[in-house]
Structure formats: structure tokens, C-alpha cells
Design an enzyme around this catalytic site. Structure first.
Site, PDB file in Angstrom:
ATOM      1  N   HIS A   1     -19.958  41.219  16.616  1.00 47.85           N
ATOM      2  CA  HIS A   1     -19.098  40.705  17.682  1.00 47.85           C
ATOM      3  C   HIS A   1     -17.981  41.676  18.019  1.00 47.85           C
ATOM      4  CE1 HIS A   1     -21.218  37.044  17.857  1.00 47.85           C
ATOM      5  NE2 HIS A   1     -20.951  36.714  16.610  1.00 47.85           N
TER       6      HIS A   1
ATOM      7  N   GLU B   1     -46.471  53.332  33.191  1.00 47.82           N
ATOM      8  CA  GLU B   1     -46.031  53.897  31.906  1.00 47.82           C
ATOM      9  C   GLU B   1     -47.191  54.490  31.105  1.00 47.82           C
ATOM     10  OE1 GLU B   1     -43.886  50.978  29.601  1.00 47.82           O
ATOM     11  OE2 GLU B   1     -45.343  49.419  29.998  1.00 47.82           O
TER      12      GLU B   1
ATOM     13  N   ASP C   1     -42.327  55.138  27.667  1.00 44.06           N
ATOM     14  CA  ASP C   1     -43.735  55.156  27.264  1.00 44.06           C
ATOM     15  C   ASP C   1     -44.523  56.224  28.013  1.00 44.06           C
ATOM     16  OD1 ASP C   1     -44.187  53.308  25.174  1.00 44.06           O
ATOM     17  OD2 ASP C   1     -43.767  51.677  26.565  1.00 44.06           O
TER      18      ASP C   1
ATOM     19  N   CYS D   1     -37.412  52.438  35.434  1.00 44.14           N
ATOM     20  CA  CYS D   1     -36.629  51.575  34.550  1.00 44.14           C
ATOM     21  C   CYS D   1     -36.567  52.116  33.126  1.00 44.14           C
ATOM     22  CB  CYS D   1     -37.148  50.140  34.570  1.00 44.14           C
ATOM     23  SG  CYS D   1     -38.829  49.982  33.968  1.00 44.14           S
TER      24      CYS D   1
HETATM   25  C1  PEP Z   1     -40.446  52.245  29.144  1.00 43.50           C
HETATM   26  O1  PEP Z   1     -41.459  52.361  28.457  1.00 43.50           O
HETATM   27  O2  PEP Z   1     -39.894  53.205  29.723  1.00 43.50           O
HETATM   28  C2  PEP Z   1     -39.806  50.925  29.312  1.00 43.50           C
HETATM   29  C3  PEP Z   1     -38.848  50.725  30.182  1.00 43.50           C
HETATM   30  O3  PEP Z   1     -40.227  49.915  28.522  1.00 43.50           O
HETATM   31  P1  PEP Z   1     -39.871  49.757  26.960  1.00 43.50           P
HETATM   32  O4  PEP Z   1     -38.841  50.803  26.622  1.00 43.50           O
HETATM   33  O5  PEP Z   1     -39.390  48.374  26.799  1.00 43.50           O
HETATM   34  O6  PEP Z   1     -41.187  50.020  26.326  1.00 43.50           O
HETATM   35 MG    MG Z   2     -42.569  50.592  27.880  1.00 42.37          MG
END
Ligand code: PEP
Ligand code: MG
Length: 559
Positions: free
Chosen positions: A188, A430, A454, A501
Site C-alpha cells: 500500500h 503477437e 510476445d 499495446c
Molecule cells: C504483449 O504480448 O505484448 C502483450 C501486451 O500481452 P502480455 O504482455 O499480457 O502477454
Molecule cells: Mg502477449
């Protein structure tokens, strides 16, 4: 000069005299009381005061650090009036004729031990909460006032660990930083420090000696360095670092509410990656434009059994309502590989990263998938939802996932349950396969989002969990960048949007390159939103785009 290494959990440089936090511990006497009715009333009075104080703390926490911090004190309020807790204290006072302070202490120890013995880490953590609440009641009963920093000048605060109530009650103008012996990045204190922008380092163990008190200490919350008695050169270097951080912070603050627009008028959406509904506050304070990746796994990881449709619906609804009509992309279950869950009983695999994970589990065990898809569509009535499938390699997988979505919608319609007809369906790019056949995949979905963590792992055959691979795991590798570029071209040729992402989205050395590729959205951790907005606004793609795109095909940057 002494350098101690801890774990930096809230960035920033704090410099000043070291001060050890001292707890005012009430000395408790154990005595037999003659008038148990009066003693019970004394307890009830202290309990009421504690509940009122906790309510005030919740409001203070809400103002300083948001709903998540406030919830902590609301939970404490509930604990203070919990019936089992109260009955156990009553039994001590009326049955054993024990004075109220000793009764509360005994019951606190009993409840804390019970929580500690539980398997669930969440329940184990409640042990600290019951002690915290009980200490407050005992403090009220015995007239001891908790907390406070007896120093006129701001200090770097050292402690073994800090209870949430201690952190919130402190006068923040007196704190230059936190250094704790124990604790973790998710404690926390760490969460509150990050939200309030105070540098914090945890896990220094017993390296901070009592004799260091009052001496000048520098805490670098980014690197985890704690420097006692810095020499002149170190002091100058850290002062410069702090000045630069403050300058940047002030600049970033002015960017709130501004568009993510380049000098030549190109816009890009900057969204946030979140792991639970509790992260919404961070999205709000950092001015995120939406949620580009909600990793729904947390629901499964925090649970002892498969989360029910209603439990999932509640979590998704909370995020969608909380975002107030802004776009929210929720990724369907992505477990397997490094994210193992006991109750799934997944077979042991030689090569789990290439094994039964994510969409592969969902298509093999459709009953789990259907439950999640139903919860998602039900929640879609409360905001602007996009559903994203992870770990795609083939067109047939996407078609099968879409078919399940269609079946779920049909069933909901039949049952008269409302849902949004315009939920966008997308996939993560990915795997190299998905990027290479992105021309075909683009005809199946409404959007792509590149999971570069990934994508790098699978393109370069480098385990993302293996720290020893170091420079071999290189997300800037031209093979990775070419795959992203290819997916972007195919997305746009087919009239759909594409985002990023993975962690690479927040890499400011690539922002110009992503703009040049025409990436439509970058989804990053909330704290990366404003630095990214700044980088976008500094860019003129007319100057850089042709050169950067050529560099990807040729050599990038010196690979
Ligand atoms: C990724 O693989 O870039 C991704 C956003 O998913 P995670 O990191 O949750 O595998
Ligand atoms: Mg991923």
C-alpha cells in the site's frame, strides 16, 4: 558515502535528513474489571470514534490518492464493526471480565493468526488490517495519539514498513521520500507513494542503521539507490536529476487535456493498459483517452475457482461505467505460459510459451470462453466496449471465436438481456504468423493491436522470461519492426485501425517511427501517457516519416 540498494517503487529523487518513523505504542495493562457493563460501553465508545476517524481518513485518501486508497479505510471501517469481531470482544469483557484494551488486543491477535493461516494471499494480507484497526481502537481507549513526524524540516522517512493508515495520516509536506526495510512494489505504501508522486524505495532490509538518523540521504526511486552522506559530485548529479525530473513533471502537467497531435496535425490515440478496475484512478489522473488493453486474467488469477459470469460482468461493468463512454478494449483470457492457474489443471508442457495458452485454451474449452463472452456482452450495455482475442495464429481461430460471440448475442437477445450491437472485435498481433497473414486477418476483424512483448519473443525465438538473454531479446530488431509495419499496411488497406499495446508502445525512441507507420493508437501504462503525448507533440512526420520508414526496410537503427 554509503550506498544501499533497495527496490525503487515510485520514481523521483528525494534528498534530505533521514528520520526514523517511531510508533507510539500503547502499554496495555491486563486487569479484571468489576463493572463489565461500563467497560463494554467504554469499548463501544472507542469503536464509534474509530469508525468516524476511519471515515475521515477514507475521505482524505480519496482526495489525495483516489478511490482505491479510500476503499482500504472503508474496509477497515467494516472490520471495526464486524459482528464476529465484536462478539469475540464482548465475550472477553463480559465472560472473562477483561478490561477493554486487553480484550481488543487478544481478539486482534486471534483474528490475525486466523487470517495468516489461510491459503489465499488476499486473506493473509487481511491480518495486517485487523491489527491496524485494533491498534486504533486500543490507542483511543488508552489516549495514545498515533503517527506524526516530530521534525520541523522535511525528511526522508525510514520505517520497517508502514500501515496504510500511517501513510495517509502523515503530513505530506514533510516527506521527501519513503525508504522501508520490508514491503513490495504492490504494498500500500508503494501504491500511495506512486499516486502522490513521492519517491519510494522498499526492501532495504536492515542496511539503514539507526546511527544514520539526521544525516543527509538521497533516495532515487527510479534506481532503488539509497545514498547516505553523498559526496559533492553525487549530490550535484542527483540535484541535476531532480531538477530535470521536476521540469519534466511540470511540463507534463500542462499537457493534460491537450490533443495528441503532431506538429503537422496528425493525431494518435493514447490509451492505457490496466490489470483491474482499481487502476481506473491512475487512468483518470494521467489523462488516458481510453483503455487499450484490460488484461482480464486478474479475475482468474485472484480466484480459487473459475470466476462466475456475474462476477466477471460486475468487473467489466465497473470499468466500462468508470470510463464514462470512452473506448475500453477488454482482452479475453490469456493464461498459460508464465501465467499458470491451478484449477485450470493444464497439462505440464515442455514448452509452455508455445503450448496451450490464451485463445487456444478458450477454443479447446468453449464453456470457459462462453461464460466470459456472455459477461462481456452483458457489460457492453454500460459503455463503449471492444473485445480482443490474444495469441492468434490462424484465420480459423478468429472465425471460431467470432462464431461463439454470435451465438452468445443470439442467446442474450432471446433472453431479453441488453447488449451493444456495435461491440468491435479485434485481435492481438503477437505472433509472426498473425503479422504475416494480417492481410487476411484484417478482413475478419475491426482492429489489430500489436502485443510487442510476445511478438518479440516469438519472432526472435527469445524467451521473454529469461533475463539472461539480455540483448538477444531486442524489440527494436528490424524483423519485429517490419512485422508491425506490415500489419499496419494491411490494416489500413482493409480499412481497420491498428494499435500497439506491448511495452514498445511507450518507447519514446520509437514514437516517430510508429507515427510514420500510421499507427492509430498506443496503449501504455497510465504514467507513460503524458511523456508520450509530449513526444507526439514534438514530432513533425513530414520531416521524419520517409527516412524512418526506409530505415526499417534497410537497417534499423544500427542492427
Ligand atoms: C504483449 O504480448 O505484448 C502483450 C501486451 O500481452 P502480455 O504482455 O499480457 O502477454
Ligand atoms: Mg502477449
Amino acid at each position: 558515502m554509503i550506498t544501499i540498494q533497495g527496490k525503487g517503487v515510485s520514481a523521483g529523487v528525494g534528498m534530505g535528513p533521514l528520520y526514523f518513523y517511531r510508533r507510539a505504542t500503547a502499554t496495555i495493562s491486563r486487569r479484571e474489571v468489576a463493572d463489565t457493563v461500563a467497560e463494554w460501553q467504554r469499548f463501544k465508545g472507542a469503536q464509534t470514534t474509530a469508525i468516524t476517524q476511519l471515515g475521515e481518513l477514507a475521505e482524505k485518501a480519496r482526495a489525495e490518492a483516489g478511490d482505491e486508497a479510500a476503499m482500504l479505510f472503508e474496509t477497515h471501517q467494516m472490520m471495526a464493526e464486524d459482528l464476529d469481531y465484536e462478539e469475540a470482544i464482548e465475550e472477553k469483557i463480559n465472560g472473562e471480565k477483561l478490561n477493554a484494551e486487553a480484550a481488543v488486543r487478544d481478539v486482534a491477535a486471534q483474528f490475525a493468526a486466523m487470517f495468516e493461516s489461510m491459503d489465499d494471499p488476499y486473506m493473509q494480507a487481511r491480518s495486517a488490517d485487523v491489527k491496524d484497526v485494533s491498534d486504533r481502537i486500543v490507542g483511543i481507549l488508552s489516549g495514545v495519539v498515533q503517527g506524526g513526524i516530530a521534525s520541523d524540516v522535511p525528511v526522508l522517512l525510514a520505517a520497517d514498513d508502514l500501515a496504510p493508515s500511517e501513510t495517509v495520516q502523515m503530513d505530506k509536506t514533510k516527506i521527501l521520500g519513503f525508504v522501508t526495510a520490508g514491503g513490495s512494489g504492490s504494498s500500500h505504501t508503494a501504491i500511495l507513494a506512486r499516486t502522490m508522486g513521492i519517491p519510494a524505495i522498499v526492501g532495504v532490509g536492515d542496511a539503514l542503521k539507526p546511527e544514520y538518523e539526521g544525516r543527509t540521504v538521497i533516495a532515487d526511486g527510479a534506481t532503488g539507490d539509497v545514498i547516505v552522506d553523498p559526496d559533492d559530485m553525487t549530490r550535484d548529479r542527483m540535484l541535476k536529476k531532480r531538477a530535470e525530473q521536476l521540469r519534466l513533471q511540470r511540463l507534463l502537467e500542462t499537457l493534460k487535456g491537450q490533443p495528441n497531435e503532431t506538429k503537422d496535425g496528425k493525431s494518435i490515440r493514447i490509451y492505457c493498459n490496466i490489470g483491474s478496475p482499481e487502476d481506473l484512478h491512475a487512468v483518470d489522473v494521467n489523462d488516458g483517452g481510453g483503455i487499450g488493453l484490460f488484461r482480464s486474467e486478474f479475475l482468474y488469477l485472484n480466484s480459487k475457482d473459475y470466476p462466475t459470469e456475474d462476477e466477471q460482468f460486475e468487473a467489466y461493468r465497473k470499468v466500462l461505467s468508470g470510463m464514462d463512454g470512452k473506448e475500453v478494449i477488454i482482452r479475453t483470457l490469456d493464461i498459460g505460459a508464465d501465467k499458470q492457474i491451478g484449477y485450470f489443471n493444464l497439462p505440464k508442457e515442455e514448452n509452455p510459451a508455445m503450448g496451450m495458452r490464451a485463445l487456444r485454451i478458450c477454443l479447446t474449452r468453449p464453456e470457459i470462453f462462453q461464460t466470459q463472452i456472455r459477461a462481456l456482452y452483458r457489460a457492453s450495455a454500460y459503455g463503449k466496449l471492444g473485445i480482443m482475442f490474444p495469441m492468434v495464429t490462424s484465420v480459423w481461430e478468429v472465425r471460431e471465436a467470432k462464431r461463439i460471440c454470435t451465438e452468445v448475442k443470439r442467446a442474450l437477445k432471446k433472453e431479453g438481456i441488453p447488449y451493444d450491437e456495435h461491440v468491435q472485435l479485434g485481435i492481438m498481433i503477437e505472433t509472426p504468423a498473425a503479422a504475416i497473414i494480417s492481410d487476411r486477418l484484417a478482413k475478419e476483424v475491426d482492429f489489430f493491436s500489436c502485443g510487442t512483448n510476445d511478438l518479440t519473443q516469438y519472432t526472435l525465438a527469445c524467451d521473454r522470461q529469461n533475463n539472461d538473454l539480455g540483448r538477444f531479446y531486442d524489440p527494436h530488431h528490424p524483423a519485429v519492426l517490419r512485422l508491425i509495419k506490415l500489419a499496419a499496411e494491411n490494416a489500413h488497406k482493409n480499412g481497420i485501425w491498428i494499435g500497439i499495446c506491448g511495452e514498445l508502445g511507450a518507447d519514446l525512441t520509437l514514437t516517430e517511427t510508429f507515427l510514420a507507420m500510421g499507427i492509430d493508437e498506443l496503449s501504455v501504462s497510465p504514467r507513460a501517457v503524458l511523456p508520450l503525448r509530449n513526444a507526439v507533440r514534438m514530432t513533425d512526420t513530414r520531416e521524419s516519416a520517409p527516412r524512418l520508414l526506409e530505415a526499417i526496410e534497410d537497417e534499423y537503427p544500427a542492427n
